[in-house]
Structure formats: C-alpha cells, structure tokens
Motif scaffolding. Structure first.
Motif, mmCIF file in Angstrom:
data_model
loop_
_atom_site.group_PDB
_atom_site.id
_atom_site.type_symbol
_atom_site.label_atom_id
_atom_site.label_comp_id
_atom_site.label_asym_id
_atom_site.label_seq_id
_atom_site.Cartn_x
_atom_site.Cartn_y
_atom_site.Cartn_z
ATOM 1 N N GLY A 1 0.828 -1.219 0.000
ATOM 2 C CA GLY A 1 0.000 0.000 0.000
ATOM 3 C C GLY A 1 0.852 1.254 0.000
ATOM 4 N N ARG A 2 1.930 1.241 0.817
ATOM 5 C CA ARG A 2 2.840 2.396 0.840
ATOM 6 C C ARG A 2 3.557 2.552 -0.489
ATOM 7 N NH1 ARG A 2 3.416 0.201 5.843
ATOM 8 N NH2 ARG A 2 5.373 -0.866 5.362
ATOM 9 N N LEU A 3 3.939 1.426 -1.118
ATOM 10 C CA LEU A 3 4.609 1.483 -2.421
ATOM 11 C C LEU A 3 3.693 2.095 -3.476
ATOM 12 C CD1 LEU A 3 7.015 0.693 -4.281
ATOM 13 C CD2 LEU A 3 5.799 -1.446 -4.694
ATOM 14 N N ILE A 4 2.459 1.640 -3.525
ATOM 15 C CA ILE A 4 1.509 2.166 -4.505
ATOM 16 C C ILE A 4 1.241 3.651 -4.239
ATOM 17 C CG2 ILE A 4 -0.847 1.967 -5.394
ATOM 18 C CD1 ILE A 4 1.028 -0.348 -6.236
ATOM 19 N N ALA A 5 1.109 4.016 -2.967
ATOM 20 C CA ALA A 5 0.874 5.426 -2.625
ATOM 21 C C ALA A 5 2.071 6.287 -3.039
ATOM 22 C CB ALA A 5 0.602 5.573 -1.135
ATOM 23 N N THR A 6 3.275 5.798 -2.813
ATOM 24 C CA THR A 6 4.479 6.537 -3.192
ATOM 25 C C THR A 6 4.575 6.654 -4.706
ATOM 26 O OG1 THR A 6 5.594 5.689 -1.223
ATOM 27 C CG2 THR A 6 6.992 6.601 -2.940
ATOM 28 N N ALA A 7 4.160 5.630 -5.426
ATOM 29 C CA ALA A 7 4.224 5.643 -6.890
ATOM 30 C C ALA A 7 3.346 6.735 -7.481
ATOM 31 C CB ALA A 7 3.813 4.279 -7.447
ATOM 32 N N GLU A 8 2.329 7.165 -6.736
ATOM 33 C CA GLU A 8 1.452 8.227 -7.225
ATOM 34 C C GLU A 8 2.219 9.527 -7.484
ATOM 35 O OE1 GLU A 8 -1.926 8.145 -7.958
ATOM 36 O OE2 GLU A 8 -1.627 5.991 -7.765
ATOM 37 N N PRO B 1 4.688 10.668 -12.085
ATOM 38 C CA PRO B 1 3.806 10.622 -13.252
ATOM 39 C C PRO B 1 4.305 9.688 -14.353
ATOM 40 C CG PRO B 1 4.286 12.895 -12.634
ATOM 41 C CD PRO B 1 5.132 12.016 -11.774
ATOM 42 N N ASP B 2 5.610 9.643 -14.570
ATOM 43 C CA ASP B 2 6.144 8.750 -15.608
ATOM 44 C C ASP B 2 5.896 7.287 -15.246
ATOM 45 O OD1 ASP B 2 7.023 10.923 -17.008
ATOM 46 O OD2 ASP B 2 9.115 10.759 -16.339
ATOM 47 N N LEU B 3 6.048 6.964 -13.971
ATOM 48 C CA LEU B 3 5.811 5.595 -13.518
ATOM 49 C C LEU B 3 4.336 5.242 -13.640
ATOM 50 C CD1 LEU B 3 6.687 2.951 -12.193
ATOM 51 C CD2 LEU B 3 6.474 4.085 -9.974
ATOM 52 N N LYS B 4 3.461 6.164 -13.254
ATOM 53 C CA LYS B 4 2.018 5.905 -13.339
ATOM 54 C C LYS B 4 1.577 5.676 -14.774
ATOM 55 C CE LYS B 4 -0.240 9.172 -11.418
ATOM 56 N NZ LYS B 4 -0.995 10.178 -10.703
ATOM 57 N N ASN C 1 3.569 4.223 -17.091
ATOM 58 C CA ASN C 1 4.288 3.074 -17.617
ATOM 59 C C ASN C 1 3.338 1.885 -17.739
ATOM 60 O OD1 ASN C 1 5.775 0.474 -17.289
ATOM 61 N ND2 ASN C 1 7.561 1.836 -17.380
ATOM 62 N N THR C 2 3.248 1.313 -18.936
ATOM 63 C CA THR C 2 2.284 0.231 -19.166
ATOM 64 C C THR C 2 2.626 -1.022 -18.365
ATOM 65 O OG1 THR C 2 3.499 -0.477 -21.129
ATOM 66 C CG2 THR C 2 1.637 1.022 -21.468
ATOM 67 N N THR C 3 3.905 -1.301 -18.192
ATOM 68 C CA THR C 3 4.287 -2.473 -17.401
ATOM 69 C C THR C 3 3.828 -2.304 -15.959
ATOM 70 O OG1 THR C 3 6.216 -2.778 -18.822
ATOM 71 C CG2 THR C 3 6.221 -3.941 -16.721
ATOM 72 N N PHE C 4 4.044 -1.116 -15.412
ATOM 73 C CA PHE C 4 3.613 -0.842 -14.039
ATOM 74 C C PHE C 4 2.097 -0.948 -13.925
ATOM 75 C CE2 PHE C 4 2.370 2.209 -10.667
ATOM 76 C CZ PHE C 4 2.967 1.565 -9.595
ATOM 77 N N LEU C 5 1.396 -0.419 -14.906
ATOM 78 C CA LEU C 5 -0.070 -0.497 -14.893
ATOM 79 C C LEU C 5 -0.552 -1.948 -14.970
ATOM 80 C CD1 LEU C 5 -0.977 2.511 -17.212
ATOM 81 C CD2 LEU C 5 -1.164 2.388 -14.717
ATOM 82 N N GLU C 6 0.142 -2.757 -15.767
ATOM 83 C CA GLU C 6 -0.224 -4.177 -15.858
ATOM 84 C C GLU C 6 0.003 -4.884 -14.525
ATOM 85 O OE1 GLU C 6 2.062 -5.734 -19.109
ATOM 86 O OE2 GLU C 6 0.956 -4.551 -20.585
ATOM 87 N N PHE C 7 1.120 -4.577 -13.858
ATOM 88 C CA PHE C 7 1.383 -5.196 -12.563
ATOM 89 C C PHE C 7 0.383 -4.709 -11.514
ATOM 90 C CE2 PHE C 7 5.802 -6.094 -14.085
ATOM 91 C CZ PHE C 7 5.677 -7.465 -14.009
ATOM 92 N N GLN C 8 0.008 -3.450 -11.567
ATOM 93 C CA GLN C 8 -1.010 -2.947 -10.645
ATOM 94 C C GLN C 8 -2.327 -3.676 -10.846
ATOM 95 O OE1 GLN C 8 -1.026 1.359 -11.339
ATOM 96 N NE2 GLN C 8 -0.700 1.581 -9.145
ATOM 97 N N ALA C 9 -2.716 -3.850 -12.103
ATOM 98 C CA ALA C 9 -3.972 -4.551 -12.387
ATOM 99 C C ALA C 9 -3.898 -6.009 -11.925
ATOM 100 C CB ALA C 9 -4.285 -4.483 -13.877
#
Length: 185
Positions: free
Chosen positions: A100-107, A110-113, A115-123
C-alpha cells in the motif's frame, strides 16, 4: 419387543454417529480446501512483487526505504508460508501495508504511473488481492462451519471422540492491514 426397541435405538445412535462423523470430515476437508485457495493466491501475489519492484526501481531510486520495506515484508511472508493462519496473517498484513505504501508513493511519479508495465502489474496485483479476499471468505466460512460442529452438542461428542479440533480463522490483525492496497489507473 424390548429387544427390538433397544436394537432400534442402537441403530439410530450409530447412524447419527456415522452421519455426524462424515459431516465433520467433510467440513474439515472444505476448510483444508479453503486454506489451499488462500495459499495459492498469496503465492501468486508474492511472485508478482519482484517484477513490480524491478519496474518501480528505475523510477523510484531514491525511495529506497519503501522498496526495502516491500522486499523485507515479502521475505517475511515467504518464510511464514508454512506457519499457522495467525502467523501467516500477520506476515501477509505487513506485506499488504508495505505494498500500500509502495503504490501510494508511486502516485508521486507521473512517468511511472503512465508506464504500461507498471499499470499491468497494478492490475494483476489488484486481481490477486480480490482473489485473496474471496479465498479468505470461503476459508473462514468453512472454518466457522467446522468450529460450530466441533463445539455444538451433540456433534461435539463425536468430534471429541475422534479428536477433531477447531481451526483458526485467517484474519488480519489491524484495521490498517485489512485495507486492500488501493490501485489507481
């Protein structure tokens, strides 16, 4: 005539004992099946984390503490894999909090948010979290049924005779740990 009545009572009691025993076995098996489902989903989540961390590292190189917290929590969850449901829940709660802290920090990146690979892993992580919740509900429901049968009279007589024991629920300790990591797209 009295002999037939006594024989009838013995048959009814024996029949009840067999039905109750079989019900206890069935309920215990459902509980084991539920735990297996939780175990599979937790392993899937644990397997996703290294790939997620690799994707995030390039963007969040100065967020070392957050990345280490996730890595350490993952190691703790992996080592607790053979523990009791309570031990496993504590380790998984720490992992959920770190994610949860990692996802919150990723916010904040903007470049990471984007990133399609990051979005796929989030999903994928969100899907696994949902599956864990469903598996936990199934397991806890089967544990409730087993514990009720083990404690209720007269089935507790059969349960005690054949050494059936109550099972532990899979619960997270703190309300913060109970929260599923929020994944925003």
């Amino acid at each position: 005539m009295t002999l037939w009545i006594i024989l009838g009572i013995i048959v009814v009691v024996a029949g009840y004992a067999v039905v109750t025993y079989n019900n206890l076995v069935s309920t215990r098996q459902m509980s084991a099946e539920g735990w297996s489902g939780i175990d599979v989903q937790l392993k899937r989540r644990t397997d996703l984390i290294p790939n997620l961390l690799e994707t995030v590292k390039g963007y969040m190189s100065h967020e070392r503490e957050t990345l280490e917290a996730v890595t350490n929590a993952r190691a703790g969850a992996t080592s607790a894999a053979n523990g009791t449901p309570a031990e496993r829940a504590a380790a998984e709660g720490q992992l959920s909090g770190a994610l949860g802290r990692l996802i919150a920090t990723a916010e904040a990146y903007p470049d990471l948010k984007a990133n399609t690979t990051f979005l796929e892993f989030q999903a994928a992580l969100q899907k696994v979290e949902d599956e864990i919740q469903l598996a936990r509900r199934y397991y806890n429901g089967s544990v409730r049924n087993l514990n009720t049968a083990v404690e209720s009279f007269p089935s507790n007589l059969i349960a005690n005779a054949f050494k059936f024991e109550k099972a532990q629920y899979f619960e997270l300790d703190s309300p913060a740990d109970r929260a599923v990591p929020t994944v925003k797209f």
